[in-house]
Design an enzyme around this catalytic site. Structure first.
Site, mmCIF file in Angstrom:
data_model
loop_
_atom_site.group_PDB
_atom_site.id
_atom_site.type_symbol
_atom_site.label_atom_id
_atom_site.label_comp_id
_atom_site.label_asym_id
_atom_site.label_seq_id
_atom_site.Cartn_x
_atom_site.Cartn_y
_atom_site.Cartn_z
ATOM 1 N N SER A 89 -0.540 1.901 -10.898
ATOM 2 C CA SER A 89 0.023 0.677 -11.319
ATOM 3 C C SER A 89 -0.532 0.615 -12.678
ATOM 4 O O SER A 89 -0.491 1.504 -13.684
ATOM 5 C CB SER A 89 0.182 -0.256 -10.446
ATOM 6 N N ASP B 265 10.570 1.497 -5.918
ATOM 7 C CA ASP B 265 9.630 0.912 -6.657
ATOM 8 C C ASP B 265 9.896 -0.308 -7.415
ATOM 9 O O ASP B 265 10.414 0.119 -8.606
ATOM 10 C CB ASP B 265 8.408 2.042 -7.310
ATOM 11 N N HIS C 147 5.782 0.061 -4.534
ATOM 12 C CA HIS C 147 4.762 -0.074 -5.283
ATOM 13 C C HIS C 147 3.391 0.331 -4.747
ATOM 14 O O HIS C 147 2.295 0.569 -5.388
ATOM 15 C CB HIS C 147 4.617 -1.193 -6.210
#
Ligand SMILES: *[C@@H]1O[C@H](CO)[C@@H](O)[C@H](O)[C@H]1NC(C)=O
Ligand SMILES: *[C@@H]1O[C@H](CO)[C@@H](O)[C@H](O)[C@H]1NC(C)=O
Ligand SMILES: *[C@@H]1O[C@H](CO)[C@@H](O)[C@H](O)[C@H]1NC(C)=O
Ligand SMILES: *[C@@H]1O[C@H](CO)[C@@H](O)[C@H](O)[C@H]1NC(C)=O
Ligand SMILES: *[C@@H]1O[C@H](CO)[C@@H](O)[C@H](O)[C@H]1NC(C)=O
Length: 453
Positions: A195, A369, A399
């Site tokens: 991320s 996601d 995610h």
């Protein structure tokens, strides 16, 4: 659309409630709340870690990274890295089986910490890497629970919180990489980001060729560079970008720390209570990352919750909201031509040209996601084309699945390890292919009509 506005209203209410009531009630060290974690980040105080442990709560909820490493039977090391602007970052190492092993460096994402990588017992990526012979390091960035110390500022100072992922990629990342190379005597590292940790890589490697030259392979889990199509909480915040005052009121002026105390309270007290409250917790979680919890180990849910939602700066969150709002990868926008001029010598924030990045890269993206939307991933693929070694697209992934998913070892770590092994053993230097050569190879990635975007 998609009933999202109703959801947004709930989230706003939640934020306001959290801000107005919980934050006041469950302060650090408040004996009434039964939750104290003052020593977790080693900021002085007693040396006991979390102070209260209920018998029915999994002790992993209360462990810091070094304890999690030891608990799984490995030898932890804690190291301190001081950045050029004075932040003292505590990073962790799983002591390798033998010296001079290839280095794997893992960088956590937004409102997170090195803990995130260590929550699935021996199926956690760092331990799998260790077993494969890597020297594993876990980074942490300014403002999280392990990085609350500074050579001259204190977290009580507003200046301490004057940063976003821009500084994490431009300053923290090179500082940590240089430190690790110095200690290990290696020339390069394998970098894995999750991320926000991928954004640090994209902007750091594209704008700093010296840093890029120290990376042998970049594995981007939940890659986010441009986030024009992100959904969930960040998407809601973007509506307030022009009203920065409102954002600062909602999120706190300086430190963005809604959650750690509240999250721990939820994780250990409310979530496990019954099916209903557990459902509520999971929904809140899903809102931030994508609606699907089928791929996580339900019995470990409280542990994930307890380690999630670490602090960062409000400025970091606002910078993300700006990216979404302006649909570009750019430096922090100070809101007026004059203010930007003072910082950047130009009236608008400079753009990051991530197409300049030349680091062999594996992208691991998910179809579910909410932050790393597939359309943004496609844009990224086109933008960093010459660098891509492989794209792994896992349709059902949200995610968090890359680090918490039960099937991550099979779906993600194993193919990634195979490529890493090829780089360790042999390849004398990666050949950056031309666009047409790459296009041919990418033909094997089944993203179908998504090429349209
Ligand atoms: C982790 O917790 C242990 C036990 O409370 C403590 O001794 C250690 O200093 C902590 N480490 C960090 C980096 O916070
Ligand atoms: C914070 O850093 C200073 C050095 O600038 C050091 O003297 C102090 O012990 C550190 N505090 C903690 C709690 O680690
Ligand atoms: C879920 O986690 C528990 C420990 O918390 C473990 O005993 C169990 O094997 C895990 N289940 C799966 C399917 O991984
Ligand atoms: C600011 O930008 C102008 C024009 O782009 C340039 O001439 C000048 O040297 C820059 N000043 C600094 C301090 O970088
Ligand atoms: C490199 O090759 C050797 C021999 O083929 C193998 O045993 C080793 O696991 C490989 N290293 C990595 C990191 O894959």
């Amino acid at each position: 659309m998609y009933g999202l506005s109703g959801v947004c209203v709930l989230v706003v209410l939640w934020l306001v409630v959290v801000r107005a009531t919980f934050l006041g009630r469950f302060r650090r060290d408040d004996p009434e709340s039964g939750v104290s974690r003052s020593n977790h980040g080693n900021q002085g105080g007693n040396q006991g870690g979390y102070t209260r442990i209920d018998a029915d709560v999994d002790p992993e909820c209360f462990m810091n990274s070094s304890q999690l490493i030891a608990d799984n039977g490995y030898i932890p090391e804690t190291h301190s890295v001081t950045t050029e602007d004075g932040y003292i970052l505590q990073i962790f190492r799983v002591r390798p089986k033998k010296e001079k092993s290839p280095v794997a460096f893992l960088q956590h994402g937004l409102t997170s910490s090195s803990d995130t990588f260590l929550l699935n017992l021996r199926s956690s990526f760092p331990f799998i890497l260790h077993e494969q012979g890597y020297d594993v390091w876990l980074g942490n960035v300014r403002g999280n629970i392990y990085c609350m110390n500074h050579t001259s500022l204190s977290p009580q100072d507003k200046e301490f919180w004057d940063f976003s992922f821009q500084e994490m990629g431009e300053i923290d990342l090179p500082a940590m990489v240089d430190y690790v190379l110095k200690v290990t005597g290696q020339k390069k590292i394998f970098y894995t980001g999750h991320s926000q940790g991928t954004e640090m890589g994209f902007l750091g490697f594209s704008s700093n060729p010296d840093l890029a030259s120290k990376i042998s392979l970049f594995t981007a889990l939940a890659p986010i560079a441009r986030i024009s199509y992100a959904k969930g909480l960040i998407a809601l915040l973007k509506e307030f970008v022009d009203l920065e005052g409102v954002l600062y009121w909602l999120l706190g002026n300086g430190q963005f720390d809604p959650p750690s105390e509240v999250a721990l309270y939820f994780a250990t007290k409310i979530c496990p209570e019954d099916a209903l409250t557990r459902g509520l917790c999971e929904t809140l979680d899903a809102l931030a990352s994508g609606f699907d919890i089928s791929n996580i180990n339900q019995t470990r849910y409280p542990i994930y919750r307890a380690h999630d939602d670490q602090s960062t700066s409000t400025k970091d969150i606002i910078h993300w909201a700006q990216l979404l709002r302006y649909k570009r990868v750019q430096k922090f926008d100070y809101g007026s031509g004059k203010a930007n001029m003072a910082r950047y010598n130009q009236t608008s924030p400079p753009l990051y040209d991530i197409s300049k990045m030349r680091v062999p890269t594996i992208l691991v993206a998910g179809g579910n996601d909410w932050l790393g939307d597939t359309r943004d991933v496609m844009w990224l693929i086109k933008t960093i084309y010459p660098s891509i070694v492989k794209v792994l697209f896992i349709d059902k992934y949200n995610h968090d699945d890359y680090v918490l998913g039960m099937d991550a070892p099979k779906q993600v770590y194993s193919p990634v390890l195979e490529i890493m092994g090829a780089f360790v053993n042999g390849s004398k230097g990666y050949q950056f292919l031309t666009n047409s050569e790459r296009m041919e190879r990418l033909g094997t990635v089944d993203l179908g009509s998504l090429w349209e975007f």
